[in-house]
Design an enzyme around this catalytic site. Structure first.
Site, PDB file in Angstrom:
ATOM      1  N   ASP A  73      13.567  18.640   6.838  1.00 29.59           N
ATOM      2  CA  ASP A  73      12.721  17.486   6.561  1.00 29.59           C
ATOM      3  C   ASP A  73      11.646  17.349   7.641  1.00 29.59           C
ATOM      4  OD1 ASP A  73      14.013  16.231   8.722  1.00 29.59           O
ATOM      5  OD2 ASP A  73      14.172  14.321   7.683  1.00 29.59           O
ATOM      6  N   GLU A 120       3.409  19.450  10.126  1.00 30.98           N
ATOM      7  CA  GLU A 120       3.721  18.355   9.216  1.00 30.98           C
ATOM      8  C   GLU A 120       2.476  17.524   8.917  1.00 30.98           C
ATOM      9  OE1 GLU A 120       6.779  14.911   9.918  1.00 30.98           O
ATOM     10  OE2 GLU A 120       7.749  16.854   9.878  1.00 30.98           O
ATOM     11  N   ARG A 170      12.635  18.025  15.081  1.00 28.24           N
ATOM     12  CA  ARG A 170      11.173  18.122  15.056  1.00 28.24           C
ATOM     13  C   ARG A 170      10.816  19.513  14.568  1.00 28.24           C
ATOM     14  NH1 ARG A 170      11.540  13.508  15.204  1.00 28.24           N
ATOM     15  NH2 ARG A 170      10.939  12.040  16.832  1.00 28.24           N
ATOM     16  N   ARG A 196      21.776  20.278  27.028  1.00 28.08           N
ATOM     17  CA  ARG A 196      21.377  20.657  28.392  1.00 28.08           C
ATOM     18  C   ARG A 196      22.594  20.812  29.299  1.00 28.08           C
ATOM     19  NH1 ARG A 196      16.963  16.770  27.330  1.00 28.08           N
ATOM     20  NH2 ARG A 196      18.496  15.211  27.931  1.00 28.08           N
ATOM     21  N   HIS A 218       9.701  14.061   5.912  1.00 25.64           N
ATOM     22  CA  HIS A 218      10.403  13.450   7.044  1.00 25.64           C
ATOM     23  C   HIS A 218      10.316  11.931   6.942  1.00 25.64           C
ATOM     24  CE1 HIS A 218      12.274  13.221  10.863  1.00 25.64           C
ATOM     25  NE2 HIS A 218      11.207  12.784  11.504  1.00 25.64           N
ATOM     26  N   GLY A 252      22.990  13.718  21.461  1.00 21.75           N
ATOM     27  CA  GLY A 252      22.551  12.414  21.939  1.00 21.75           C
ATOM     28  C   GLY A 252      23.100  11.349  21.007  1.00 21.75           C
TER      29      GLY A 252
END
Length: 195
Positions: free
Chosen positions: A107, A112, A83, A26, A130, A4
């Site tokens: 990170d 988290e 993520r 995708r 992060h 992206g």
């Protein structure tokens, strides 16, 4: 993994150093000249460093699993800046402990800001908090959570404010200098971590 806006920005920076780029997403993107792989396993088998830069959510939950890490191989490095939910953290810890992959840079974490002790104890990981929040109050909360997590005995270090984005001027104490004592001329610094 993922091409992206952020993935493309990372790819441009790596391409400037003649790093070959390949991706999985995708679907194949017609406007890019990078090699495309249909599956995460195929991409991992074709690369030395696998960087996850995909959105979180149901569609990417544990996208990087034991099979992907196995395909990456014993000399492979996994970097997750996406993520925590994107990687099966238990499979990653096992792969790092057993030498299935060489190293990991993270990170983001599944729970988290809590980082598992078994992950922190590994010598072949680089772990950072992060930096997803750009506002001062968000950084303060993030750093407070990070500090409380990394303290093994449960006590907190002395109160610290989050790092400031303002850089000191040449006349101020704290201005960066080279090992020879000369001021660093660039506005940004690069950190190299040897694994």
């Amino acid at each position: 993994m993922g091409l992206g806006a952020i993935g493309k920005a990372v790819a441009r920076r790596l391409a400037a150093f003649d790093v070959p780029i390949a991706y999985h997403g995708r679907s194949r993107q017609a406007d890019v000249g990078y090699d495309y792989y249909d599956t995460p396993v195929a991409l991992a088998a074709a690369c030395d460093v696998l960087i996850a830069i995909v959105p979180g959510g149901q569609g990417t939950q544990h996208l990087v699993d034991a099979a992907v890490l196995e395909a990456l191989g014993a000399q492979g490095v996994f970097i997750n800046v996406a993520r925590g939910s994107v990687v099966d953290q238990d499979a990653l810890i096992a792969a790092l402990q057993q030498g299935t992959i060489l190293a990991a840079g993270l990170d983001v974490y599944e729970d988290e800001p809590n980082v598992p002790v078994s992950l922190r104890a590994l010598p072949n990981t680089v772990l950072l908090p992060h930096h997803r929040l750009g506002v001062q109050s968000g950084r303060a909360r993030l750093w407070a959570g990070w500090w409380s997590t990394i303290c093994a005995n449960g006590s907190r270090p002395a109160a610290r404010s989050p790092p400031s984005r303002r850089r000191p001027t040449r006349a101020e104490p704290g201005h960066r200098r080279t090992s020879a004592g000369a001021p660093v001329k660039s506005a940004r610094s690069v950190s190299v971590v040897r694994l």
